[in-house]
Design an enzyme around this catalytic site. Structure first.
Site, PDB file in Angstrom:
ATOM      1  CB  THR A  18      -5.330 -60.299 -61.662  1.00  0.00           C
ATOM      2  OG1 THR A  18      -6.327 -59.206 -60.938  1.00  0.00           O
ATOM      3  CG2 THR A  18      -5.484 -61.377 -62.399  1.00  0.00           C
ATOM      4  CG  LEU A  21      -7.527 -61.866 -50.157  1.00  0.00           C
ATOM      5  CD1 LEU A  21      -7.006 -61.844 -48.661  1.00  0.00           C
ATOM      6  CD2 LEU A  21      -8.852 -60.990 -49.678  1.00  0.00           C
ATOM      7  CG  ASP A  89     -17.494 -55.132 -66.952  1.00  0.00           C
ATOM      8  OD1 ASP A  89     -17.314 -54.118 -66.276  1.00  0.00           O
ATOM      9  OD2 ASP A  89     -16.614 -53.675 -68.147  1.00  0.00           O
ATOM     10  CB  VAL A  90     -17.735 -56.853 -62.202  1.00  0.00           C
ATOM     11  CG1 VAL A  90     -16.204 -57.379 -61.831  1.00  0.00           C
ATOM     12  CG2 VAL A  90     -17.374 -55.145 -62.028  1.00  0.00           C
ATOM     13  CE  LYS A 152     -11.587 -56.807 -41.336  1.00  0.00           C
ATOM     14  NZ  LYS A 152     -10.866 -54.683 -42.080  1.00  0.00           N
ATOM     15  CG  ASP A 181     -13.547 -61.555 -37.589  1.00  0.00           C
ATOM     16  OD1 ASP A 181     -12.452 -61.450 -38.360  1.00  0.00           O
ATOM     17  OD2 ASP A 181     -14.267 -60.152 -36.970  1.00  0.00           O
ATOM     18  CG  HIS A 182      -8.477 -62.175 -41.312  1.00  0.00           C
ATOM     19  ND1 HIS A 182      -8.515 -61.456 -41.325  1.00  0.00           N
ATOM     20  CD2 HIS A 182      -7.127 -62.474 -40.657  1.00  0.00           C
ATOM     21  CE1 HIS A 182      -8.058 -59.564 -41.520  1.00  0.00           C
ATOM     22  NE2 HIS A 182      -6.913 -60.509 -39.593  1.00  0.00           N
ATOM     23  CE  LYS A 186      -5.260 -63.489 -36.701  1.00  0.00           C
ATOM     24  NZ  LYS A 186      -4.113 -63.859 -37.646  1.00  0.00           N
ATOM     25  CD  GLU A 220      -2.096 -54.306 -37.812  1.00  0.00           C
ATOM     26  OE1 GLU A 220      -1.211 -54.466 -38.372  1.00  0.00           O
ATOM     27  OE2 GLU A 220      -2.778 -53.386 -38.055  1.00  0.00           O
ATOM     28  CG  HIS A 244     -10.685 -58.261 -36.960  1.00  0.00           C
ATOM     29  ND1 HIS A 244     -10.980 -59.102 -37.842  1.00  0.00           N
ATOM     30  CD2 HIS A 244      -9.835 -57.298 -37.394  1.00  0.00           C
ATOM     31  CE1 HIS A 244     -10.625 -58.745 -38.796  1.00  0.00           C
ATOM     32  NE2 HIS A 244     -10.031 -57.898 -38.906  1.00  0.00           N
ATOM     33  CE  LYS A 344      -3.756 -49.816 -39.979  1.00  0.00           C
ATOM     34  NZ  LYS A 344      -3.377 -51.581 -39.891  1.00  0.00           N
TER      35      LYS A 344
END
Length: 494
Positions: A18, A21, A89-90, A152, A181-182, A186, A220, A244, A344
């Protein structure tokens, strides 16, 4: 993305289903895989969350998220028949017993052959708890494969990462763990390997004899937005550099693997990361720069400083900017600095690699033209994907004066429309059992060993924050880092 010759049946269980991500990335990516026939009727997806939702309520939420992020939703209703929800519930053993019951039911109904993928899209402090319960409940006892996908951060230093790894390894083997690691998903990052190893004009020149330095920038324009609480405990060093940025350095510096098998590629990356020159504490201040953004203007709009953001300490010492000089102690790269930079609230959004070549030993044109530019290979990863060469050529005038010449390839509008999201690439790889673009424990261990020295030294010295204005390229000290070596950041180059 290529279609799988034979679709792989699988039960995909998403913890944290929910969350942001899952709705922005995971479900749209899974739907796109389904629409491309890389998932078929033999797939089921269980969303796990704390909220008390029915299947229909959850499906409505997922459907709305997919419609907001995917243009073509032709087969959406058909896909939604494969999506289920279970309140969970984890920390409760009974919840896992209920999950096992649902998993067995769906395995039979959709003929999933016992294949299970567990995706933990949740806070890292729950990773160990969930994996322990997955084993004790019998969810990992299956006749098919079992794979664990985790986000991560993986630990906050080497010691905590080792502790977490030992806990997870009680339930999953290393080859069953897929640490995301997104950046590695890419397309243009993956293209680094293709450029290097499939073009004869690159690999012979890819060493310290011809390259003077390599720059990796990830900047960014956004601030921390609503992630102030998380970012306070992380900062740019842990959030970006440890994973990254050093992963990109590994791809740029690795030796040619003996094959394209994941074990061989990851083995070469591990060698690079183990070869990182470990700084002495007294060298950290000279080789690494930290910064924190102040108020300023972004695209003409006034923005506040980091310390004024929500859930941020008014005297915060958390860096929102890091640049550094990384040296690799091996035969190929001895003496070549890899400059990394991430921040940033910077001037522009960009993920870019610049390879700067050395000057020719005896430049016949130098006496006539004192302003010869360096030869550059520029790999633009975001937002304008492409590759360009920056050379020197003759001006179209009398005489032999030179001028910069740019040879470039940029992704066409058609290509961009078909660009695959990083998460879709990585989910597809995990489904196939291809771990090439995931982080191995040995890589993680080497990067934490490197980062811990910097972090420990910074904890003992007081930063002068804030030290760069929003909308700039970072603190002045970052420019001095390169100028001391006779180089400069190649800002705004395409």
């Amino acid at each position: 993305m290529n279609k799988i010759d034979k679709q792989i049946p699988c039960l995909i269980t998403i913890f944290g289903a929910t969350g942001d991500l899952s709705h922005r990335k995971l479900f749209p990516s899974l739907f796109h895989l389904f629409q491309q026939d890389n998932l078929d009727s033999h797939v089921a997806i269980i969303g796990i969350g704390r909220r008390s939702l029915t299947n229909d309520e959850f499906r409505t939420q997922v459907k709305e998220s997919i419609q907001a992020h995917v243009a073509d939703t032709k087969h959406l209703d058909k896909f939604m028949l494969h999506v289920f929800y279970q309140p969970h519930d984890v920390n409760d053993e009974e919840s896992y017993e209920n999950l096992l019951e649902l998993s067995l039911k769906l395995d039979h109904e959709f003929e999933l052959e016992g294949n299970r993928m567990f995706y933990l899209a949740m806070a890292p402090q729950f990773f160990g708890t969930v994996t322990d319960f997955l084993k004790s409940s019998g969810l990992t006892e299956t006749k098919g494969f079992k794979r664990l996908v985790i986000e991560k951060p993986f630990g906050s230093d080497l010691a905590s990462a080792e502790e977490l790894n030992e806990q997870i390894r009680r339930s999953f083997q290393e080859e069953e763990i897929y640490r995301i690691d997104h950046y590695l998903g890419k397309d243009m990052v993956q293209n680094i390997e293709v450029l290097r190893f499939s073009n004869a004009m690159f690999e012979p020149l890819w060493n310290n004899k011809y390259i003077s330095n390599i720059q990796v920038t990830s900047s960014e324009v956004l601030g921390v937005e609503d992630r102030g609480g998380y970012y306070e405990s992380s900062g740019a060093l842990k959030d970006m550099v440890q994973n990254h940025m050093l992963q990109m350095v590994a791809l740029l510096a690795m030796e040619p693997p003996i094959s394209l098998e994941s074990e061989d590629i990851r083995s070469e990356k591990v060698k690079v990361l183990k070869s990182l020159h470990l700084l002495k504490p007294e060298d950290v201040q000279r080789n690494f720069v930290r910064g924190q953004y102040d108020k300023g203007k972004i695209q003409g709009q006034e923005v506040k400083g980091y310390r004024d953001e929500d859930r941020v300490d008014e005297n915060s010492k958390t860096p929102t900017f890091v640049s550094g000089k990384v040296m690799i102690d091996n035969f190929r790269w001895a003496g070549v600095p890899f400059y990394i930079r991430t921040g940033k609230r910077m001037k522009r959004k960009s993920i870019q690699v610049v390879v700067e070549y050395k000057e020719v030993p005896m430049n016949l044109y130098y006496e006539r033209d004192k302003h010869l530019d360096s030869n550059l290979l520029v790999i633009n990863i975001q937002p304008n994907e492409g590759v360009s060469f920056h050379l020197n050529g003759k001006k179209y005038v009398q005489g032999i004066e030179t001028e910069p010449v740019q040879l470039s390839y940029s992704m066409s509008a058609h290509d961009k429309m078909n660009t695959v999201d990083a998460y879709e690439n990585l989910l597809f790889d995990c489904l196939k059992g291809d771990a090439t673009n995931f982080t191995h424990w040995e890589e993680l261990k080497a990067t934490w060993k490197f980062i811990d020295i910097i972090q420990e030294e910074w904890e003992h010295t007081e930063p002068e924050f804030p030290n760069y204005e929003a909308g700039s390229n970072g603190p002045l000290e970052s420019d001095l880092l390169l100028s001391r070596d006779g180089f400069q950041w190649w800002d705004d180059i395409q």
